[in-house]
Scaffold this motif. Structure first.
Motif, PDB file in Angstrom:
ATOM      1  N   PRO A  16       0.811  -1.223   0.000  1.00 25.02           N
ATOM      2  CA  PRO A  16       0.000   0.000   0.000  1.00 25.02           C
ATOM      3  C   PRO A  16       0.843   1.272   0.000  1.00 25.02           C
ATOM      4  O   PRO A  16       0.707   2.129   0.871  1.00 25.02           O
ATOM      5  CB  PRO A  16      -0.810  -0.148   1.294  1.00 25.02           C
ATOM      6  CG  PRO A  16       0.109  -0.887   2.201  1.00 25.02           C
ATOM      7  CD  PRO A  16       0.857  -1.847   1.329  1.00 25.02           C
ATOM      8  N   ILE A  17       1.732   1.384  -0.962  1.00 20.65           N
ATOM      9  CA  ILE A  17       2.574   2.551  -1.125  1.00 20.65           C
ATOM     10  C   ILE A  17       2.651   2.858  -2.609  1.00 20.65           C
ATOM     11  O   ILE A  17       2.345   2.020  -3.452  1.00 20.65           O
ATOM     12  CB  ILE A  17       3.999   2.329  -0.561  1.00 20.65           C
ATOM     13  CG1 ILE A  17       4.620   1.068  -1.170  1.00 20.65           C
ATOM     14  CG2 ILE A  17       3.967   2.237   0.968  1.00 20.65           C
ATOM     15  CD1 ILE A  17       6.045   0.812  -0.759  1.00 20.65           C
ATOM     16  N   PHE A  18       3.073   4.085  -2.935  1.00 16.24           N
ATOM     17  CA  PHE A  18       3.201   4.431  -4.347  1.00 16.24           C
ATOM     18  C   PHE A  18       4.399   3.712  -4.956  1.00 16.24           C
ATOM     19  O   PHE A  18       5.446   3.570  -4.344  1.00 16.24           O
ATOM     20  CB  PHE A  18       3.363   5.939  -4.515  1.00 16.24           C
ATOM     21  CG  PHE A  18       3.576   6.339  -5.944  1.00 16.24           C
ATOM     22  CD1 PHE A  18       2.565   6.185  -6.876  1.00 16.24           C
ATOM     23  CD2 PHE A  18       4.797   6.835  -6.370  1.00 16.24           C
ATOM     24  CE1 PHE A  18       2.756   6.531  -8.206  1.00 16.24           C
ATOM     25  CE2 PHE A  18       5.000   7.182  -7.701  1.00 16.24           C
ATOM     26  CZ  PHE A  18       3.974   7.034  -8.611  1.00 16.24           C
ATOM     27  N   GLY A  19       4.234   3.281  -6.212  1.00 17.96           N
ATOM     28  CA  GLY A  19       5.287   2.577  -6.929  1.00 17.96           C
ATOM     29  C   GLY A  19       4.763   1.303  -7.539  1.00 17.96           C
ATOM     30  O   GLY A  19       3.725   0.775  -7.134  1.00 17.96           O
ATOM     31  N   ASP A  20       5.440   0.797  -8.585  1.00 16.24           N
ATOM     32  CA  ASP A  20       5.055  -0.453  -9.254  1.00 16.24           C
ATOM     33  C   ASP A  20       3.600  -0.397  -9.722  1.00 16.24           C
ATOM     34  O   ASP A  20       2.838  -1.360  -9.545  1.00 16.24           O
ATOM     35  CB  ASP A  20       5.249  -1.657  -8.316  1.00 16.24           C
ATOM     36  CG  ASP A  20       6.682  -1.792  -7.835  1.00 16.24           C
ATOM     37  OD1 ASP A  20       7.589  -1.388  -8.583  1.00 16.24           O
ATOM     38  OD2 ASP A  20       6.887  -2.276  -6.709  1.00 16.24           O
ATOM     39  N   ILE A  21       3.210   0.712 -10.320  1.00 22.55           N
ATOM     40  CA  ILE A  21       1.799   0.934 -10.633  1.00 22.55           C
ATOM     41  C   ILE A  21       1.375   0.174 -11.887  1.00 22.55           C
ATOM     42  O   ILE A  21       2.008   0.260 -12.943  1.00 22.55           O
ATOM     43  CB  ILE A  21       1.515   2.434 -10.802  1.00 22.55           C
ATOM     44  CG1 ILE A  21       1.747   3.170  -9.482  1.00 22.55           C
ATOM     45  CG2 ILE A  21       0.094   2.667 -11.300  1.00 22.55           C
ATOM     46  CD1 ILE A  21       0.875   2.706  -8.341  1.00 22.55           C
ATOM     47  N   VAL A  22       0.253  -0.562 -11.750  1.00 19.84           N
ATOM     48  CA  VAL A  22      -0.407  -1.243 -12.857  1.00 19.84           C
ATOM     49  C   VAL A  22      -1.873  -0.802 -12.874  1.00 19.84           C
ATOM     50  O   VAL A  22      -2.298   0.004 -12.050  1.00 19.84           O
ATOM     51  CB  VAL A  22      -0.295  -2.777 -12.710  1.00 19.84           C
ATOM     52  CG1 VAL A  22       1.174  -3.189 -12.639  1.00 19.84           C
ATOM     53  CG2 VAL A  22      -1.039  -3.280 -11.475  1.00 19.84           C
ATOM     54  N   TRP A  23      -2.641  -1.349 -13.826  1.00 17.05           N
ATOM     55  CA  TRP A  23      -4.076  -1.042 -13.882  1.00 17.05           C
ATOM     56  C   TRP A  23      -4.857  -2.133 -13.153  1.00 17.05           C
ATOM     57  O   TRP A  23      -4.991  -3.253 -13.658  1.00 17.05           O
ATOM     58  CB  TRP A  23      -4.542  -0.959 -15.338  1.00 17.05           C
ATOM     59  CG  TRP A  23      -4.473   0.428 -15.912  1.00 17.05           C
ATOM     60  CD1 TRP A  23      -3.478   1.338 -15.722  1.00 17.05           C
ATOM     61  CD2 TRP A  23      -5.437   1.047 -16.766  1.00 17.05           C
ATOM     62  NE1 TRP A  23      -3.753   2.492 -16.412  1.00 17.05           N
ATOM     63  CE2 TRP A  23      -4.956   2.344 -17.067  1.00 17.05           C
ATOM     64  CE3 TRP A  23      -6.641   0.643 -17.319  1.00 17.05           C
ATOM     65  CZ2 TRP A  23      -5.642   3.241 -17.893  1.00 17.05           C
ATOM     66  CZ3 TRP A  23      -7.330   1.527 -18.150  1.00 17.05           C
ATOM     67  CH2 TRP A  23      -6.836   2.820 -18.421  1.00 17.05           C
ATOM     68  N   GLY A  24      -5.365  -1.816 -11.948  1.00 13.14           N
ATOM     69  CA  GLY A  24      -6.304  -2.707 -11.300  1.00 13.14           C
ATOM     70  C   GLY A  24      -7.626  -2.722 -12.047  1.00 13.14           C
ATOM     71  O   GLY A  24      -7.931  -1.818 -12.829  1.00 13.14           O
ATOM     72  N   HIS A  25      -8.425  -3.756 -11.799  1.00 10.50           N
ATOM     73  CA  HIS A  25      -9.664  -3.925 -12.569  1.00 10.50           C
ATOM     74  C   HIS A  25     -10.723  -4.569 -11.685  1.00 10.50           C
ATOM     75  O   HIS A  25     -10.510  -5.649 -11.124  1.00 10.50           O
ATOM     76  CB  HIS A  25      -9.377  -4.810 -13.794  1.00 10.50           C
ATOM     77  CG  HIS A  25     -10.539  -4.960 -14.733  1.00 10.50           C
ATOM     78  ND1 HIS A  25     -10.556  -5.924 -15.724  1.00 10.50           N
ATOM     79  CD2 HIS A  25     -11.714  -4.284 -14.841  1.00 10.50           C
ATOM     80  CE1 HIS A  25     -11.688  -5.827 -16.405  1.00 10.50           C
ATOM     81  NE2 HIS A  25     -12.417  -4.844 -15.882  1.00 10.50           N
ATOM     82  N   SER A  26     -11.850  -3.892 -11.536  1.00  8.87           N
ATOM     83  CA  SER A  26     -12.996  -4.441 -10.804  1.00  8.87           C
ATOM     84  C   SER A  26     -14.246  -4.290 -11.656  1.00  8.87           C
ATOM     85  O   SER A  26     -14.344  -3.377 -12.486  1.00  8.87           O
ATOM     86  CB  SER A  26     -13.189  -3.715  -9.463  1.00  8.87           C
ATOM     87  OG  SER A  26     -12.090  -3.936  -8.615  1.00  8.87           O
ATOM     88  N   VAL A  27     -15.221  -5.182 -11.446  1.00 10.11           N
ATOM     89  CA  VAL A  27     -16.452  -5.171 -12.240  1.00 10.11           C
ATOM     90  C   VAL A  27     -17.662  -5.261 -11.325  1.00 10.11           C
ATOM     91  O   VAL A  27     -17.585  -5.751 -10.199  1.00 10.11           O
ATOM     92  CB  VAL A  27     -16.471  -6.336 -13.258  1.00 10.11           C
ATOM     93  CG1 VAL A  27     -15.449  -6.123 -14.349  1.00 10.11           C
ATOM     94  CG2 VAL A  27     -16.240  -7.670 -12.561  1.00 10.11           C
TER      95      VAL A  27
END
Length: 466
Positions: free
Chosen positions: A43-54
């Motif tokens: 739970p810190i900034f860095g290694d950012i990807v696109w999370g996905h929820s539906v």
């Protein structure tokens, strides 16, 4: 649980989350999709990807595998904010900002691997990525991000705006394309300003005064419509109302305000990096925002998550065409149970009335205050408009005024050592009255995430003051 969804949870469904800016909300084939900035490793900034929820109802959500991960040279430093556009024939396409090894920013494209998958779990990146680089004179290569949803102009060409810095100006840079894959920069921005920081997460959409129905920016825009240009700047979301001049291909604000501190704001609470989309399911425009927390990094690590998304809101333009209005989506009504009602309560200075029948951690409050008199209202100082939060802090809940403070005490301990105050003050400004709404968290040890129905409270309070 969505139809046909397996009981077994995704291996990513309970991992840590952080920095949850929205990236590309959309409605497609009966499913709402929420993409967002996501860190798989903590739970810190860095290694950012696109999370996905539906979701099928905007209330209950299922977390899926990340839609985009950092695995190409143009996004190895992060898959950052972007948007989703639905092309003719029902073809969704993602355009997003990626960072390379030198942290230079560029725009990239991705397509669903299998459009028959109702949840669009897998996405394929375009072979010609990046499709846009900040390689023109005057552009800042590390301030070039967050492309908007695309729209079609009268010439049949696609358009989109990208937040950037051009010759030292903050700008919503404008680009055109025939196929959404190959883009050309227009020789002027959609709009720019020389007195503000870099605009993050720009949003551009059409609205009809007094009509809460949404407009699809890629469809024919009805006569009389206006446009809203939203930007995330100074840690808040601000916007302008104006017209989209098709001849000039430029946004023209109704009112040009040089001092950005006086620009209109989407929300005066903890609200940033919002994204909107046209919901074809119910013909409305929906907006979400990111609610950042004030916990320390060590606290975030201990609890395992950081950052919240606000409740989705329907957003539209007021009848006078001067400001955006918003309200929680109607689906939120499904969460309301056990209504408690109190009427005719008379409060004198210093009085408290306790409502004992509700859960203080999740309550929706509608309240009318009827004042006996407003003759003692203090004069309003226009300079307070430059920094309302500062004035709220100086005129805290414990500082008496002519009219106020009055309001609510929430999340209170039995001995009142811990509590949060949401309160109002009334001021007289020339021939009208001004209402200030504040929250005081100085005695609160619990991170507050609450939706205060500001528009309802202000509307009713102003009605009483007329």
């Amino acid at each position: 649980k969505l139809p046909n969804e397996k009981e077994k949870k995704s291996k990513h469904s309970t991992t840590h989350t952080a920095f949850v800016k929205l990236s590309g909300p959309m409605y497609f084939n009966g499913i709402y999709h929420e993409f967002y900035q996501y860190n798989l490793n903590g739970p810190i900034f860095g290694d950012i990807v696109w999370g996905h929820s539906v979701s099928t109802d905007l209330v209950n959500w299922i977390g899926l595998e990340p839609a985009l991960v950092r695995d190409t040279p143009s996004d190895i430093d992060g898959c950052w904010t972007g948007s989703v556009t639905i092309l003719p024939g029902g073809k969704p396409i993602i355009i997003y900002t990626g960072g390379d090894i030198d942290q230079h920013q560029a725009q990239n494209i991705a397509f669903p691997k299998n459009r028959s998958d109702p949840y669009l779990r897998e996405w394929i990146k375009a072979p010609n990525n990046p499709v846009l680089r900040p390689d023109e004179p005057g552009m800042n290569s590390i301030e070039f991000r967050d492309p908007t949803t695309g729209w079609i102009g009268p010439d049949g060409l696609w358009r989109m705006a990208v937040g950037g810095e051009l010759n030292g100006y903050s700008a919503a840079l404008l680009y055109k394309s025939e196929d959404f894959l190959n883009w050309t920069k227009v020789d002027h921005p959609l709009y720019s300003h020389n007195g503000s920081n870099m605009w993050e997460c720009p949003d551009f959409f059409a609205v009809l005064p007094g009509n809460n129905a949404g407009l699809d920016l890629s469809a024919a825009i009805p006569q009389g419509a206006k446009h809203a240009l939203k930007m995330s700047v100074d840690s808040v979301d601000k916007y302008m109302i104006g017209v989209y001049d098709l001849q000039r291909d430029a946004f023209v604000p109704d009112n040009v305000v040089d001092d950005r501190r006086l620009w209109l704001r989407i929300d005066y609470g903890t609200f940033y990096a919002s994204k909107s989309f046209f919901d074809s399911n119910k013909n409305r425009r929906i907006i979400w925002g990111w609610s950042r927390e004030t916990d320390s990094p060590s606290d975030d690590l201990e609890k395992g998550w950081a950052g919240l998304h606000t409740i989705p809101r329907t957003i539209w333009l007021a009848g006078d065409g001067k400001q955006l209005l918003q309200w929680p989506v109607e689906e939120i009504e499904s969460l309301r149970t056990n209504e408690i009602s109190h009427q005719g309560i008379e409060l004198n200075k210093g009085d408290l009335f306790e409502i004992k029948e509700v859960d203080a951690f999740q309550a929706d409050v509608e309240i009318d205050f009827e004042l006996a008199s407003i003759d003692d209202a203090d004069p309003f100082d226009p300079s307070w408009l430059l920094d309302p939060e500062k004035h709220c802090g100086e005129a805290g809940a414990s500082v008496p005024g002519g009219i106020g403070p009055f309001g609510l005490v929430i999340l209170a301990s039995d001995n009142m050592d811990e509590h949060t105050e949401v309160y109002f003050r009334v001021y007289k400004s020339q021939e009208k009255y001004m209402v200030l709404m504040c929250s005081d968290l100085r005695r609160s040890v619990i991170m507050l995430f609450a939706l205060i129905l500001i528009s309802l409270l202000h509307k009713r309070l102003k009605t009483k003051l007329k």
